[in-house]
Design an enzyme around this catalytic site. Structure first.
Site, PDB file in Angstrom:
ATOM      1  N   ARG A  70      13.520  65.135  27.582  1.00 53.18           N
ATOM      2  CA  ARG A  70      12.086  65.450  27.595  1.00 53.18           C
ATOM      3  C   ARG A  70      11.332  64.430  28.436  1.00 53.18           C
ATOM      4  O   ARG A  70      11.875  63.395  28.812  1.00 53.18           O
ATOM      5  CB  ARG A  70      11.530  65.541  26.169  1.00 53.18           C
ATOM      6  CG  ARG A  70      11.864  64.361  25.260  1.00 53.18           C
ATOM      7  CD  ARG A  70      10.808  64.105  24.256  1.00 53.18           C
ATOM      8  NE  ARG A  70       9.560  63.779  24.911  1.00 53.18           N
ATOM      9  CZ  ARG A  70       9.283  62.576  25.416  1.00 53.18           C
ATOM     10  NH1 ARG A  70      10.135  61.582  25.344  1.00 53.18           N
ATOM     11  NH2 ARG A  70       8.131  62.352  26.005  1.00 53.18           N
ATOM     12  N   GLY A  71      10.032  64.734  28.673  1.00 57.18           N
ATOM     13  CA  GLY A  71       9.236  63.901  29.579  1.00 57.18           C
ATOM     14  C   GLY A  71       9.433  64.478  30.982  1.00 57.18           C
ATOM     15  O   GLY A  71      10.570  64.724  31.407  1.00 57.18           O
ATOM     16  N   ALA A  72       8.300  64.704  31.673  1.00 61.02           N
ATOM     17  CA  ALA A  72       8.360  65.460  32.936  1.00 61.02           C
ATOM     18  C   ALA A  72       9.289  64.835  33.988  1.00 61.02           C
ATOM     19  O   ALA A  72      10.002  65.552  34.698  1.00 61.02           O
ATOM     20  CB  ALA A  72       6.947  65.607  33.485  1.00 61.02           C
ATOM     21  N   GLY A  73       9.268  63.516  34.090  1.00 58.75           N
ATOM     22  CA  GLY A  73      10.105  62.855  35.103  1.00 58.75           C
ATOM     23  C   GLY A  73      11.588  63.041  34.800  1.00 58.75           C
ATOM     24  O   GLY A  73      12.391  63.392  35.678  1.00 58.75           O
ATOM     25  N   CYS A 111       1.454  60.433  23.222  1.00 54.78           N
ATOM     26  CA  CYS A 111       2.785  60.941  23.539  1.00 54.78           C
ATOM     27  C   CYS A 111       3.685  59.817  24.070  1.00 54.78           C
ATOM     28  O   CYS A 111       3.457  58.632  23.770  1.00 54.78           O
ATOM     29  CB  CYS A 111       2.688  62.098  24.539  1.00 54.78           C
ATOM     30  SG  CYS A 111       4.203  63.092  24.645  1.00 54.78           S
ATOM     31  N   SER A 160       5.330  58.558  27.712  1.00 52.34           N
ATOM     32  CA  SER A 160       5.450  58.739  29.160  1.00 52.34           C
ATOM     33  C   SER A 160       6.130  57.521  29.760  1.00 52.34           C
ATOM     34  O   SER A 160       5.693  56.380  29.554  1.00 52.34           O
ATOM     35  CB  SER A 160       4.047  58.923  29.756  1.00 52.34           C
ATOM     36  OG  SER A 160       4.037  58.501  31.103  1.00 52.34           O
ATOM     37  N   ASP A 165       2.263  66.103  32.968  1.00 52.46           N
ATOM     38  CA  ASP A 165       3.317  67.083  33.256  1.00 52.46           C
ATOM     39  C   ASP A 165       3.008  67.828  34.535  1.00 52.46           C
ATOM     40  O   ASP A 165       3.895  68.324  35.205  1.00 52.46           O
ATOM     41  CB  ASP A 165       3.463  68.076  32.099  1.00 52.46           C
ATOM     42  CG  ASP A 165       4.318  67.458  31.008  1.00 52.46           C
ATOM     43  OD1 ASP A 165       3.790  66.595  30.280  1.00 52.46           O
ATOM     44  OD2 ASP A 165       5.507  67.801  30.928  1.00 52.46           O
ATOM     45  N   LYS A 181       0.504  66.374  27.320  1.00 52.93           N
ATOM     46  CA  LYS A 181       0.762  66.713  25.914  1.00 52.93           C
ATOM     47  C   LYS A 181      -0.516  67.095  25.167  1.00 52.93           C
ATOM     48  O   LYS A 181      -1.556  66.466  25.333  1.00 52.93           O
ATOM     49  CB  LYS A 181       1.444  65.509  25.263  1.00 52.93           C
ATOM     50  CG  LYS A 181       1.792  65.634  23.815  1.00 52.93           C
ATOM     51  CD  LYS A 181       2.649  66.840  23.500  1.00 52.93           C
ATOM     52  CE  LYS A 181       3.944  66.896  24.295  1.00 52.93           C
ATOM     53  NZ  LYS A 181       4.652  68.184  24.191  1.00 52.93           N
ATOM     54  N   LYS A 201       4.663  65.485  40.423  1.00 56.21           N
ATOM     55  CA  LYS A 201       4.053  66.230  39.315  1.00 56.21           C
ATOM     56  C   LYS A 201       2.811  66.985  39.803  1.00 56.21           C
ATOM     57  O   LYS A 201       2.137  67.646  39.023  1.00 56.21           O
ATOM     58  CB  LYS A 201       3.687  65.284  38.181  1.00 56.21           C
ATOM     59  CG  LYS A 201       4.933  64.721  37.504  1.00 56.21           C
ATOM     60  CD  LYS A 201       4.606  63.643  36.534  1.00 56.21           C
ATOM     61  CE  LYS A 201       5.874  63.092  35.931  1.00 56.21           C
ATOM     62  NZ  LYS A 201       5.610  61.866  35.176  1.00 56.21           N
TER      63      LYS A 201
END
Ligand code: RUB
Length: 334
Positions: A20-23, A133, A135, A202, A213, A238
């Site tokens: 998880r986490g966009a990166g 959240c 990041s 994100d 989030k 992103k």
């Protein structure tokens, strides 16, 4: 042909949020394409390309909001298509995928490090910083500032329903940074005592709106009300090129079981559970975005996008967009 078992596992881990986490999602997708190329038994370039396409489709169907995912796939697949146009041989095409995926992963790691260095420059002694959240880009800023000897404290919202705030709190604790963990509803209560709010992203839309989030936009609103600076830490992969064409970022809605058990819900026949995973913070509430290319006001997002994605045709963008989940809902970039 079904994607390789390791690729299917990565896709499943993204969907189930073990990854998880966009990166991290973007790097894992790049790794999955690399694995596809390495494990392929294709005997001609077109067969390898179609295996890559089916891995790409599977990965894109996992989670709809993090734009880093289609961007990482695009980064690799555009080069594959270019290679095919140049009629490169099978071995060369395989190497091209391995190199491009490796480049993406390394660039992504470097971008986070750079955001850490650039963002740390904005942290001052005595700062009280609130985040939401978990990041990696935000953590890089805080950990770098702390390593530089800056003295500050952090407040982390627990981030219901999946409690990613606890991951941040644990990481801050491991780094030695004094941190308070609060329930999401307490964010406004603490905001008056904060100097800065820093969150990840994100997706960043062409107008500078930030998708992150669920709860981020409420935090931004409270920061705005209390005149607390609101920073976003986001790698430029992103940034959502589709939004240059007027498309909206799709907001993922997850299962009700993340909020309440099925059994309990059965006892409330007139209740529907809604569980959007992300929300949109309008650019008016964002003071600056820390990218690996420097700090920009949200309004400058479009300029970076034109530089990064200007060479991609509208058809190229739509092709990968079309792989994403088909259904439309109340997504909103405003
Ligand atoms: C994670 C989340 C993070 C961004 C940025 O949501 O919203 O703030 O993805 O993270 P989820 P990073 O837990 O649902 O994936 O800076 O690590 O890319």
């Amino acid at each position: 042909m079904q994607p390789h078992g390791r690729v299917r596992r990565i896709a499943e881990d993204i969907e189930k949020m073990k990854i998880r986490g966009a990166g991290k999602i973007a790097r894992s997708a790049a790794e999955a394409l690399l694995i596809t190329a390495q494990q392929s038994k294709a005997t001609k370039p077109s067969a390898l390309a179609s295996e890559l396409e089916s891995s790409a489709r599977l990965l894109l169907s996992t989670r709809p909001t993090a734009v880093s995912l289609p961007n990482s796939i695009r980064y690799i697949m555009f080069r594959v298509k270019e290679g095919q146009r140049r009629n490169v041989e099978l071995g060369a095409l395989r190497k091209l995928v391995v190199k491009t995926a490796t480049d993406f992963i390394q660039n992504s790691m470097r971008a986070i490090e750079r955001i850490g260095e650039i963002g740390a420059g904005r942290i001052e002694d005595g700062d009280r910083i609130i985040t939401h959240c978990d990041s990696a880009a935000v953590r890089a800023i805080l950990e770098t500032a702390y390593t530089q000897g800056k003295k500050f404290t952090v407040v982390v919202c627990e981030t219901r329903p999946r409690f990613q705030g606890r991951i941040t709190a644990r990481r801050m604790s491991d780094a030695g940074i004094r941190t308070s963990l609060i329930v999401d509803g307490a964010a406004r209560f603490f905001m008056t005592k904060m100097d800065k709010a820093i969150v990840g992203a994100d997706a960043v839309a062409a107008n500078g709106a930030v998708v992150n989030k669920i709860g981020t936009s409420t935090l931004a609103l409270a920061a705005h009300e209390s005149r607390v600076l609101f920073f976003v830490a986001a790698e430029t992969y992103k940034f959502s090129p589709e939004t240059m064409l007027g498309q909206l970022v799709k907001i993922e809605e997850r299962d009700s079981s993340e909020i309440i058990s099925e059994k309990e819900l059965e006892r409330m026949p007139n209740v529907t559970v809604r569980n959007p995973s992300f929300d949109v913070t309008p650019p008016e509430y964002v003071d600056l975005i820390v990218t690996e290319r420097g700090i920009i006001p949200p309004q400058a997002t479009i300029m970076i996008m034109q530089e990064e994605f200007g060479s991609i045709t509208a058809e190229g963008l739509m092709e990968y967009q079309a792989y994403r989940l088909a259904e439309e809902d109340e997504s909103d970039n405003s």
